[in-house]
Write an enzyme that holds these catalytic residues in place. Sequence first.
Site, PDB file in Angstrom:
ATOM      1  N   HIS A 174       4.622   2.008   2.427  1.00 51.64           N
ATOM      2  CA  HIS A 174       3.793   1.903   1.218  1.00 51.64           C
ATOM      3  C   HIS A 174       2.839   3.100   1.105  1.00 51.64           C
ATOM      4  CE1 HIS A 174       1.456   0.442  -2.029  1.00 51.64           C
ATOM      5  NE2 HIS A 174       0.641  -0.361  -1.402  1.00 51.64           N
TER       6      HIS A 174
ATOM      7  N   CYS B 101      -2.383   0.975  -6.285  1.00 49.16           N
ATOM      8  CA  CYS B 101      -1.021   0.933  -5.741  1.00 49.16           C
ATOM      9  C   CYS B 101       0.041   0.910  -6.842  1.00 49.16           C
ATOM     10  CB  CYS B 101      -0.866  -0.262  -4.817  1.00 49.16           C
ATOM     11  SG  CYS B 101      -2.178  -0.332  -3.579  1.00 49.16           S
TER      12      CYS B 101
END
Lengths: 410, 410
Positions: B335, B86
């Site tokens: 996200h 991420c």
Amino acid sequence: MPEAYVVGAGQSDFGSFPDETYRSLFATAFEAARDSVPAGLDRSAIDEAYVGTLGVGGRQLGLPGPAVADHVGLDGIPVTRVENACAAGGSAVRQAVNAIRAGSADVVLAGGVEVMTDVSNDAVRFWLGVSGETEWERLSGTTFSGVYAQMASAHMAEYDTTTEHLSHVAVKNHANGAKNPHAHLRFECSLEQATNAPTVADPLTLFHCCPTTDGAACVLVVSEDVVEEFTDERIRVAGVGAAADSVGLFQRDTYTAVPASQQAAETAYAEAGMGPEDVDFAEVHDCFAIAELLAYEDLGFCEPGEAGPYVESGATKLDGELPVNPSGGLKSKGHPIGATGTGQLSEAFHQLSGTAGERQVEGARIGLTHNVGGSGGAAVVHLLEREEPRSSGDASGPRPRASEDGGEAR
Amino acid sequence: MPEAYVVGAGQSDFGSFPDETYRSLFATAFEAARDSVPAGLDRSAIDEAYVGTLGVGGRQLGLPGPAVADHVGLDGIPVTRVENACAAGGSAVRQAVNAIRAGSADVVLAGGVEVMTDVSNDAVRFWLGVSGETEWERLSGTTFSGVYAQMASAHMAEYDTTTEHLSHVAVKNHANGAKNPHAHLRFECSLEQATNAPTVADPLTLFHCCPTTDGAACVLVVSEDVVEEFTDERIRVAGVGAAADSVGLFQRDTYTAVPASQQAAETAYAEAGMGPEDVDFAEVHDCFAIAELLAYEDLGFCEPGEAGPYVESGATKLDGELPVNPSGGLKSKGHPIGATGTGQLSEAFHQLSGTAGERQVEGARIGLTHNVGGSGGAAVVHLLEREEPRSSGDASGPRPRASEDGGEAR
């Protein structure tokens, strides 16, 4: 801008190792690299790390860099995975050099690793396939041997290149690899064997294709500000070049050259103030035999269309005018995707250090490495130069360790 | 060492887009970034590109960087994929800054992209799982919500943090995201809704978890040598920090802090000669509500253990003393793994340019971005600073374009 130097490099054996993991192979390569540093290098000296891997088999697809760095005791430093398919390792070295030149680190580890032999052939084909053009090549059934077969066919049609020319690449690289204790396929082959082997993708036979391989290789790059702490054998990164292109072969204007290789070489030569005539040996990306022939032309070792006769002349053999793939190349040494580029740098380091054992290129002072991703979607070229000693009478500093097999370990 | 400046940034909408591909989303973000450059920026000016992506769903796992770069007309330049789960996007920006500082490029594109909503929930769980500790977390059934739930439980046990404290993060970020035309979940929520929502992994409710999102974001970084060609609103990369750590939460000494975030922040603050007291706003990695609370402490916004009361005080609301996640954060903005870090930089650029529309932090001069990979296996922190105009009487240079919604497009 601080200059970057390679002070150590090493690799695990390349091969098929059912008892190893990507962590254990990486650790072996890391220790081999550290062991090759003449004055030693404590892991606490390492400021940053880059790790190249494709993640074949789907193991640790996210954060593989931190995972292997943690395993060898590197915590709290920046660790970044870089990936450009089969050029992942070369890209990792390039980022390490950038970090040195940016002044953000003095000692950087560039590593690469891949484990490929514990999954099925179908799985390997999938994992390599998703490094090709996914939508219009892989999903329509094209494999990498198929793509390179198209390049070989085009070169044959345009330049009278023959199957025997391809086989000369295999014969030479197996002859070299047979001398390399870390090579995957440590045996010689004949021109007849290579030519008459079963067809994988016409016109490529089994001996025109590299194997599926497990392995890891690591390179330690430091800035000029600290290089003397580690060695007085100064091996400088004289030039670096990289370029990207369309991922699909069908998207490009030519099938008989790799434009990304040409561009990467041009950049590296310009940065180093060198040309192909200065290169003493090269490690090039021979995933398929045609790829080595294209590399000769793209890197300027011979004229376009002349690669077939050039390899047949013996010019690129270990005792030729320009030895290519003294390590055995991807063909014989093996091609563990993420480790291939760092493995090339490791070979170049040991050649320039005079620690390449039986496969030593005598008097090597300038080496070139050439790492390609996919069928040419990315390419990275490095030029390494062994600098002349600063003061010939000074014998007090650290000296390279002698080794019969390249100072590497497993 | 040349200083690096951000001269443009933009993003696609974040959300679920069945009619888009990773190529089309990337192109939208690329054009939005180019459009935001006050004097414009021709693609031929771009010397190099870095692309962050995890490759959720297995699409173009190798060479995704060259694939998207080619799609937007960038050929022949170096393009490198970077991945730290991420934190891939933040890592891409960091490599772009390194390239500038190394003097190897004057104009660098850092992009990120992810498509996640066209595969099953099980597939998403797999692709995220392989960014966690594969062998001892994923294969024993631990999910990311499970890992962060352990961190939340530990923080609650040690510091009297409550479920309501977690919910305050959700309420604030949804309030901000409702003002962001590019956000995935553009609606407000109440403290009761957030607290009483279904449990995902105790103590985390649905509103304590970010959504699964498609999107792309791009950032244009240039050297001080050429910045004046593009803008006279100089937004400097004042500091960059990164660190890695064990991938598995269970391997670390603490569950109530993210050591990689602390180390990355320390490096960035030191490089910038700044401290948390200098920060006017921050975009932090709130994949789960507990992650934002930990970020407050790890980045020095409040003392260890004080994050719960700190968020409850309203200090980090849009009109608070230190607005955090004015964009809506991962919670509301969304996200899309590889695009999250570059999306944070895009928000920071528009805040500092005064083009953040309804969610503008008044008078913002220094912004911080904080991007985390996995449960803390990697972290990247950037500090951006809007420099005062060089000569106040000079009105002849390019001026930033006004925009009500952040100058971004889709």
